[in-house]
Design a protein around this motif. Sequence first.
Motif, short mmCIF file in Angstrom:
data_model
loop_
_atom_site.label_atom_id
_atom_site.label_comp_id
_atom_site.label_asym_id
_atom_site.label_seq_id
_atom_site.Cartn_x
_atom_site.Cartn_y
_atom_site.Cartn_z
N VAL A 54 0.95 -1.07 -0.05
CA VAL A 54 0.03 -0.08 -0.18
C VAL A 54 0.94 1.36 0.01
CG1 VAL A 54 -1.69 1.37 1.03
CG2 VAL A 54 -1.92 -1.32 1.25
N LEU A 55 0.83 1.87 -1.11
CA LEU A 55 1.79 3.25 -1.33
C LEU A 55 0.73 4.57 -0.94
CD1 LEU A 55 4.47 4.65 -1.98
CD2 LEU A 55 3.63 4.42 -4.22
N ASP A 56 1.14 5.32 -0.14
CA ASP A 56 0.30 6.50 0.11
C ASP A 56 1.05 7.67 -0.44
OD1 ASP A 56 -0.91 8.70 1.56
OD2 ASP A 56 -1.79 7.31 3.02
N VAL A 57 0.44 8.56 -1.08
CA VAL A 57 1.41 9.25 -1.67
C VAL A 57 0.36 10.92 -1.62
CG1 VAL A 57 2.29 8.11 -3.71
CG2 VAL A 57 0.07 9.20 -4.13
N LEU A 91 -0.65 -3.84 -5.83
CA LEU A 91 -0.56 -2.61 -5.17
C LEU A 91 -1.90 -1.87 -4.99
CD1 LEU A 91 1.52 -0.04 -4.65
CD2 LEU A 91 1.52 0.52 -7.03
N VAL A 92 -1.87 -1.21 -3.92
CA VAL A 92 -2.97 -0.44 -3.61
C VAL A 92 -2.32 1.13 -3.25
CG1 VAL A 92 -4.93 0.53 -1.94
CG2 VAL A 92 -4.49 -1.92 -2.58
N VAL A 93 -2.79 2.07 -4.29
CA VAL A 93 -2.44 3.45 -4.05
C VAL A 93 -3.24 4.27 -3.40
CG1 VAL A 93 -1.52 5.29 -5.10
CG2 VAL A 93 -0.91 3.05 -6.13
N SER A 94 -2.85 4.84 -2.27
CA SER A 94 -3.87 6.05 -1.53
C SER A 94 -3.39 7.13 -2.44
CB SER A 94 -3.52 5.96 -0.07
OG SER A 94 -4.23 5.20 0.78
N LEU A 95 -4.46 7.50 -3.14
CA LEU A 95 -4.22 8.53 -4.09
C LEU A 95 -4.71 9.98 -3.54
CD1 LEU A 95 -2.97 9.63 -6.69
CD2 LEU A 95 -4.94 8.90 -7.82
N GLY A 96 -3.85 10.72 -2.93
CA GLY A 96 -4.15 12.09 -2.35
C GLY A 96 -3.46 12.98 -3.43
N VAL A 97 -4.11 14.04 -3.76
CA VAL A 97 -3.40 14.92 -4.65
C VAL A 97 -3.31 16.32 -4.13
CG1 VAL A 97 -4.16 13.74 -7.01
CG2 VAL A 97 -5.57 15.38 -6.05
N ASP A 98 -2.95 16.36 -2.62
CA ASP A 98 -2.91 17.51 -2.14
C ASP A 98 -1.43 17.94 -1.96
OD1 ASP A 98 -2.55 15.32 -0.42
OD2 ASP A 98 -3.93 15.92 1.15
N PHE A 110 -6.24 2.26 -7.39
CA PHE A 110 -6.15 3.33 -6.78
C PHE A 110 -7.25 3.98 -5.90
CE2 PHE A 110 -3.58 3.21 -10.75
CZ PHE A 110 -2.44 4.17 -10.38
N CYS A 111 -6.96 4.39 -4.77
CA CYS A 111 -8.21 4.70 -4.05
C CYS A 111 -8.08 6.13 -3.66
CB CYS A 111 -8.00 4.07 -2.40
SG CYS A 111 -9.11 2.63 -2.23
N PHE A 112 -9.01 7.18 -3.97
CA PHE A 112 -9.03 8.54 -3.86
C PHE A 112 -8.94 8.86 -2.33
CE2 PHE A 112 -10.75 13.05 -4.30
CZ PHE A 112 -9.61 13.34 -5.12
#
Length: 341
Positions: A191-194, A277-284, A317-319
């Motif tokens: 789980v990758l948190d960006v 892969l699960v991506v915690s997709l924050g765009v802040d 991808f999880c928003f």
Amino acid sequence: MRTVYTDDHHLHQGRAELYNGTLTASFEKPSRADMVLEQVRAQTLGEVLAPKPHGLEPVLKVHDEGYVRFWESAWQRWSATGRDWDALPKMWQVRRLRERIPEHVEGQLCYYSMDAGTPLTAGTWPAITAAANVAVTAADCLLAGEKSVFALTRPPGHHAAYDYCGGYCYFNNAAIAAQRLLDGGVRKLAVLDVDYHHGNGTQDIFYRRSDVLFLSIHGDPRTEYPFFLGFADEEGEGNGLGFNANYPLAAGTDVAGWFAALEAACTRIQAYGAEALVVSLGVDTYEGDPISRFALKHEDFIRLGARLARLGLPTQFCFEGGYAVEAIGINAVNVLTGFEG
Ligand code: SP5
Ligand code: ZN
């Protein structure tokens, strides 16, 4: 890539959060997900499908039962005395206070919260259960053999831990999806948190486990929310030791510095031998975000997606966050189109 989405997120519409010492209009609002959906359609990312109902079972696999049941009845209990406005917690169970669950709904809200930015509203329960269904339905797409999928979840989830909410998050959508993938046969998952903020909730849920490698690139908690977790020396515990990796970056870190951290995280995912892969997709992390201090531009989000694609893993991808509402649709969908190449 397909997107899983439902309008049910509109049911959760917080009025205010405590910010800069005043009650300020909630940064986390329905138009955020609407803007992302608009771009999904404008850039013809792919089919948009509705979530299937999955009940509470997938939620209860990563959250405490008392915590989940609290949310189920909280609005009814809060509003029973005629209060038709949001609730916010105003105290916390800090050091040396008793770790006992109060009987009163207000005490319970305090017990189950980490900040005063995460309101209980009339529609919180239907919205957070719908978001969980979005996460699970998307995970099922990967399990059925799709290469990638976008769970357009709102409210976000990565600050929600095993038994507390915070940072606009109630149920941890990414953790729910990760657990679904493991239960469906994936043996090792990253789980990758960006998101700009450390994914304290996801870290908490998987901290003692080796079947999930959690990695987070975020503003250094010395100065940035959530302040009390997300330091580089948090490496996991027990069976989970060595399976948690934090990349805190000073507020103001430039784009090159951010991508250097991404490179290190990708190397680590590869070495782990993740199967999905699960991506915690924050765009802040966007330069124009009103509450964050990194400097990614629109095109950097494409580069992010392209780098993740090179891992060659089935990816969900999880928003998560992102508060420059006019830009978050472009930024989020840029990651997804960058991934598709
Ligand atoms: C999902 C997510 O992105 N949650 C973020 C929650 C952040 N809430 C606290 C924000 C405080 C920001 N303070 C910045 C001060 C700039 N004047
Ligand atoms: Zn964030």
